[in-house]
Write a protein that holds these residues in place. Structure first.
Motif, PDB file in Angstrom:
ATOM      1  N   UNK A 279       0.746  -1.348   0.079  1.00 40.45           N
ATOM      2  CA  UNK A 279       0.003  -0.116   0.016  1.00 40.45           C
ATOM      3  C   UNK A 279       0.800   1.384  -0.040  1.00 40.45           C
ATOM      4  N   UNK A 280       0.342   2.257  -0.616  1.00 41.02           N
ATOM      5  CA  UNK A 280       0.832   3.660  -0.548  1.00 41.02           C
ATOM      6  C   UNK A 280       0.323   4.512   0.617  1.00 41.02           C
ATOM      7  N   UNK A 281       0.325   5.694   0.342  1.00 44.27           N
ATOM      8  CA  UNK A 281      -0.134   6.557   1.485  1.00 44.27           C
ATOM      9  C   UNK A 281      -1.725   6.909   1.319  1.00 44.27           C
ATOM     10  N   UNK A 282      -2.407   6.523   0.521  1.00 41.18           N
ATOM     11  CA  UNK A 282      -3.561   6.671   0.158  1.00 41.18           C
ATOM     12  C   UNK A 282      -4.853   5.800   0.508  1.00 41.18           C
ATOM     13  N   UNK A 283      -4.625   5.138   1.793  1.00 43.14           N
ATOM     14  CA  UNK A 283      -5.599   4.184   2.144  1.00 43.14           C
ATOM     15  C   UNK A 283      -6.952   4.923   2.553  1.00 43.14           C
ATOM     16  N   UNK A 284      -7.240   6.133   3.073  1.00 39.42           N
ATOM     17  CA  UNK A 284      -8.216   6.980   3.655  1.00 39.42           C
ATOM     18  C   UNK A 284      -9.004   7.220   2.206  1.00 39.42           C
ATOM     19  N   UNK A 285      -8.460   7.028   1.039  1.00 41.19           N
ATOM     20  CA  UNK A 285      -9.373   7.674  -0.318  1.00 41.19           C
ATOM     21  C   UNK A 285      -9.401   6.429  -1.221  1.00 41.19           C
ATOM     22  N   UNK A 286      -8.984   5.220  -0.817  1.00 36.50           N
ATOM     23  CA  UNK A 286      -8.804   4.054  -1.859  1.00 36.50           C
ATOM     24  C   UNK A 286      -9.838   3.177  -1.571  1.00 36.50           C
ATOM     25  N   UNK A 287     -10.401   2.604  -2.764  1.00 35.86           N
ATOM     26  CA  UNK A 287     -11.532   1.716  -2.815  1.00 35.86           C
ATOM     27  C   UNK A 287     -11.131   0.310  -2.653  1.00 35.86           C
ATOM     28  N   UNK A 288     -11.612  -0.421  -1.755  1.00 38.72           N
ATOM     29  CA  UNK A 288     -11.228  -1.919  -1.623  1.00 38.72           C
ATOM     30  C   UNK A 288     -12.107  -3.077  -2.416  1.00 38.72           C
ATOM     31  N   UNK A 289     -13.028  -2.301  -3.167  1.00 43.56           N
ATOM     32  CA  UNK A 289     -13.787  -3.193  -3.787  1.00 43.56           C
ATOM     33  C   UNK A 289     -14.047  -2.417  -5.265  1.00 43.56           C
ATOM     34  N   UNK A 290     -14.501  -3.508  -6.433  1.00 42.11           N
ATOM     35  CA  UNK A 290     -14.642  -2.898  -7.592  1.00 42.11           C
ATOM     36  C   UNK A 290     -15.997  -3.705  -8.275  1.00 42.11           C
ATOM     37  N   UNK A 291     -16.950  -2.761  -8.769  1.00 41.33           N
ATOM     38  CA  UNK A 291     -18.002  -3.446  -9.167  1.00 41.33           C
ATOM     39  C   UNK A 291     -17.776  -3.712 -10.502  1.00 41.33           C
ATOM     40  N   UNK A 292     -16.910  -3.217 -11.238  1.00 43.69           N
ATOM     41  CA  UNK A 292     -16.465  -3.857 -12.629  1.00 43.69           C
ATOM     42  C   UNK A 292     -15.984  -5.324 -12.581  1.00 43.69           C
ATOM     43  N   UNK A 293     -15.156  -5.359 -11.655  1.00 44.07           N
ATOM     44  CA  UNK A 293     -14.315  -6.669 -11.343  1.00 44.07           C
ATOM     45  C   UNK A 293     -15.355  -7.647 -11.114  1.00 44.07           C
ATOM     46  N   UNK A 294     -16.477  -7.707 -10.589  1.00 45.17           N
ATOM     47  CA  UNK A 294     -17.620  -8.647 -10.512  1.00 45.17           C
ATOM     48  C   UNK A 294     -18.072  -8.732 -11.993  1.00 45.17           C
ATOM     49  N   UNK A 295     -18.319  -7.816 -12.569  1.00 50.05           N
ATOM     50  CA  UNK A 295     -18.815  -8.059 -14.093  1.00 50.05           C
ATOM     51  C   UNK A 295     -17.833  -8.555 -14.881  1.00 50.05           C
ATOM     52  N   UNK A 296     -16.491  -8.556 -14.641  1.00 46.69           N
ATOM     53  CA  UNK A 296     -15.465  -9.253 -15.475  1.00 46.69           C
ATOM     54  C   UNK A 296     -15.888 -10.764 -15.426  1.00 46.69           C
ATOM     55  N   UNK A 297     -16.466 -11.207 -14.379  1.00 44.45           N
ATOM     56  CA  UNK A 297     -16.575 -12.688 -14.148  1.00 44.45           C
ATOM     57  C   UNK A 297     -17.939 -13.000 -14.744  1.00 44.45           C
ATOM     58  N   UNK A 298     -18.633 -11.993 -15.602  1.00 41.98           N
ATOM     59  CA  UNK A 298     -20.020 -12.322 -16.208  1.00 41.98           C
ATOM     60  C   UNK A 298     -19.946 -11.529 -17.503  1.00 41.98           C
ATOM     61  N   UNK A 299     -19.313 -12.138 -18.730  1.00 40.13           N
ATOM     62  CA  UNK A 299     -19.220 -11.452 -19.818  1.00 40.13           C
ATOM     63  C   UNK A 299     -20.518 -10.795 -20.508  1.00 40.13           C
ATOM     64  N   UNK A 300     -21.627 -11.592 -20.048  1.00 39.71           N
ATOM     65  CA  UNK A 300     -22.897 -11.157 -20.802  1.00 39.71           C
ATOM     66  C   UNK A 300     -23.299  -9.715 -20.124  1.00 39.71           C
ATOM     67  N   UNK A 301     -22.908  -9.661 -18.781  1.00 36.57           N
ATOM     68  CA  UNK A 301     -23.146  -8.325 -18.166  1.00 36.57           C
ATOM     69  C   UNK A 301     -22.506  -7.393 -18.606  1.00 36.57           C
ATOM     70  N   UNK A 302     -20.966  -7.744 -18.843  1.00 38.58           N
ATOM     71  CA  UNK A 302     -20.062  -6.703 -19.408  1.00 38.58           C
ATOM     72  C   UNK A 302     -20.664  -6.067 -20.805  1.00 38.58           C
ATOM     73  N   UNK A 303     -20.991  -7.102 -21.599  1.00 35.45           N
ATOM     74  CA  UNK A 303     -21.577  -6.625 -22.907  1.00 35.45           C
ATOM     75  C   UNK A 303     -22.778  -5.445 -22.921  1.00 35.45           C
TER      76      UNK A 303
END
Length: 340
Positions: free
Chosen positions: A290-314
């Motif tokens: 980690x760098x110094x931006x822990x207070x403003x960094x996101x620990x999850x990504x909605x797109x990462x979930x979509x990446x496991x579902x190609x139809x949803x990504x399309x």
């Protein structure tokens, strides 16, 4: 049999977080970087999580050092299953303030380091007709921004090189796979040890994600290498589409905002940079993932979930394209109206 995974740039940031993810799987993880302190700390983490580490101190811009590390990996653990290229360095400055030596160094590590790693991986994977190579790319390889000309140029080069290689593998009917995980802004230590000539402390352009988000994306790409590339983080996807649909407007926007958005209100780093020498050498300490931006960094990504579902990504891409096209038309009308 556990996987044998090689990771360059494994001493910190995304590479470090990725090593942890594979350690959780009980993989044999070969850790390559220049910084001994970071590598030793990463090895302890991998081992504590259930994996077997092997530390290899090497500068990835030197093909002979990379090849020696690959030899050591197979001698210790057997055939390499996954090779992940992640090592990089950079300079934050306007192009005319970057010396020829600095620009060459960024290119040698951030681009040619990937070439060297890929070559060593293929030398072993092609005869066996199996294996996966993951290039850790960046949204900046699709859309360049100011103050990072050397890094952006290298990331663009990685995209072109990898696309060319992919077509060659397809031509020969090889079962070796290569894919790219395109990254968003990530909270890594690089912003505190990068060489910078900015008046204030550099930062990633928000939104910022934690290294663990990036690492999960890399692991998913390694598990599913059939796709040409993966976009990690919604901001990466938005950047790609904005550049495809309205590149000239994005140029103007970045010219106005790209300088301030890459700087905090803090003073610039006072320590040494890692451009030519590692800062995590013995006695210099371990910098972690980690760098110094822990207070403003996101620990999850909605797109990462979509990446496991190609139809949803399309579906999301189609919707995004429609929205972007509408926004572009509206902005164009406003520009013409103002001009009139």
């Amino acid at each position: 049999m556990p996987q044998t995974v090689v990771i360059t740039g494994a001493s910190a940031g995304i590479g470090r977080a990725t090593a942890r993810e594979f350690g959780k799987r009980g993989a044999d993880v070969v850790l390559i970087a220049r910084g001994r302190a970071g590598l030793d700390a990463a090895a302890k983490e991998v081992e504590s999580l259930g994996g077997r580490p092997l530390v290899q101190v090497a500068d990835t811009c030197d093909a002979r050092q990379v090849e020696a590390a690959a030899d050591a990996a197979e001698q210790a653990f057997g055939p390499i299953d996954v090779w992940i290229n992640c090592a990089f360095t950079s300079v934050f400055a306007p192009f005319d303030e970057i010396t020829a030596e600095e620009f060459r160094r960024v290119t040698e590590v951030t681009y040619l380091g990937f070439v060297n790693g890929t070559r060593s991986a293929l030398l072993r994977m092609l005869p066996r007709d199996r294996g996966t190579i993951v290039q850790v790319g960046s949204a900046l390889g699709e859309r360049a921004i100011p103050l990072q000309s050397a890094y952006c140029g290298a990331k663009h080069a990685i995209n072109g090189f990898t696309s060319s290689l992919r077509t060659e593998l397809l031509h020969r009917g090889s079962n070796v796979r290569v894919t790219i995980a395109q990254m968003p802004a990530v909270n890594t230590p690089q912003f505190s040890w990068v060489r910078s000539r900015l008046p204030r402390h550099p930062q990633p352009v928000p939104p910022i994600y934690q290294p663990e988000v990036a690492a999960r994306g890399v692991v998913h790409a390694a598990d599913h290498p059939g796709r040409k590339q993966y976009y990690i983080g919604a901001s990466t996807l938005a950047t790609v589409w904005a550049n495809r649909l309205a590149p000239a407007l994005l140029d103007r926007y970045l010219a106005r905002t790209g300088f301030d958005s890459q700087q905090t209100d803090l003073r610039p780093p006072s320590g040494e940079s890692n451009l030519f020498e590692p800062v995590d050498r013995p006695g210099g300490g371990d910098h972690g993932a980690h760098g110094i931006f822990d207070d403003s960094a996101h620990s999850h990504s909605f797109e990462a979930v979509l990446a496991r579902h190609p139809a949803a990504v399309a579906s999301v891409l189609a919707l995004g394209a429609g929205v972007a096209a509408t926004a572009k038309a509206a902005l164009s009308r406003r520009v013409h109206a103002n001009a009139a």
